[in-house]
Design a protein around this motif. Structure first.
Motif: not given
Length: 342
Positions: A318-321, A336-342
């Protein structure tokens, strides 16, 4: 311009929170996945803090984010203010003014909350990294290699120095990203400087690595470390009449060459750059009803400058910009509320 003091969540953010199936019996709502790329999705955005004030301080110019030990969100303004925000509503709960040793304002850009709760904060002015207590008292100042200092002391350009800041290796290593190249280095080749924590909880300069942006007009406004040693890296630029370019990369410095002893990075053989993989161009994200006050490739875009990893769920970060509105009527403070697959 009169500043609004009442927080309001965007309609688009609320609409993006849940979705319902179109057919069959009623079922529980599920989180929306708005794909920006195979690796990144945008849950929602919020303009709740745009052009607001708190305790007499303008809430904007936000350049960095960090999750505090109590779960609240710290937001750093480049106008020498550090806000504490409610992580759920973004409502400001406190603000602490910052200054240098002489009481002068900072160009505060990068933020780390250390394991003891103290704040490590960069300023682009010299550049510098200082350690602050939670109340804003200066506790320490880290040494900065001579070449990274602003000319004439070094080879850096004013307002193009330390932007990103993150802790790596379980808190043993601090990494700061320069925004743009040093004089004498190839344009687009950016230095990442590290410090190693000493026994007395200070930091000493250690290895340095080179990272190359996609184009010379793109800088590095933020980096965030993953537990395995990789980095999330933002690249950002602006073209008048066109708007912002903002891209998110996965980068790996673990096999890069230590460039601390190389005076000029101009394409020498044998220098291994930090490897990187594009995760998404933010312009490819769905607009979710966002509007822009100036031309943009996607109205969702603005001057995105801060980033924090706020959680991990089912293989995704869960990444916040956050964007820096520069206290400008045609720019927006947007989360901006992102979800990033790693």
């Amino acid at each position: 311009m009169q500043l609004r003091t009442v927080l309001a969540t965007t309609t688009a953010a609320l609409a993006a929170a849940t979705c319902l199936t179109a057919a069959g019996p009623a079922v529980a709502s599920a989180p929306v996945r708005h794909a920006c790329s195979p690796s990144v999705s945008l849950d929602r955005f919020s303009d709740a803090l745009d052009k607001t004030t708190y305790d007499g301080t303008f809430v904007g110019n936000l350049s960095a984010l960090a999750v505090d030990r109590d779960g609240s969100l710290a937001a750093l303004s480049d106008r020498s203010a550090l806000f504490d925000l409610d992580a759920r509503t973004l409502a400001p709960e406190s603000v602490v003014p910052l200054a240098d040793e002489n009481g002068a304002a900072l160009d505060s850009e990068g933020l780390v909350i250390d394991r003891d709760g103290t704040r490590l904060i960069t300023s682009e002015t010299e550049p510098s990294i200082r350690r602050y207590a939670k109340d804003g008292e200066i506790l320490d100042r880290l040494p900065v290699p001579a070449a990274l200092q602003v000319a004439p002391a070094g080879r850096a350009t004013a307002n193009q120095t330390f932007e990103g800041l993150t802790l790596m290796n379980g808190g043993r290593t601090l990494l700061a990203s320069m925004e743009y190249a040093l004089s004498g280095d190839t344009a687009g080749t950016v230095r990442f400087q590290t410090w190693t924590r000493t026994k007395n909880n200070h930091f000493k300069p250690t290895a340095q690595y080179a990272y190359r942006t996609d184009a010379a007009f793109l800088g590095v406004p933020e980096v965030q470390a993953l537990p395995d040693g990789r980095l999330l890296v933002l690249e950002r630029g602006f073209t008048s009449g066109v708007g912002n370019t903002v891209r998110l990369y996965m980068a790996d410095p673990r096999h890069a060459t230590d460039t601390s002893g190389i005076e000029n990075l101009t394409g020498q053989s044998g220098v291994r750059l930090i490897g990187k993989t594009l995760l998404t161009d933010i312009a490819s994200c769905p607009t979710l009803g966002a509007t822009a006050k100036q031309p943009q490739p996607n109205p969702l875009l603005d001057n995105i400058e801060g980033m924090a990893i706020t959680g991990h769920e089912k293989g995704r970060l869960q990444v916040l910009l956050v964007s820096d509105d520069n206290q400008n009527a045609v720019q927006t403070t947007r989360f901006y509320y992102l979800r990033v697959r790693v």
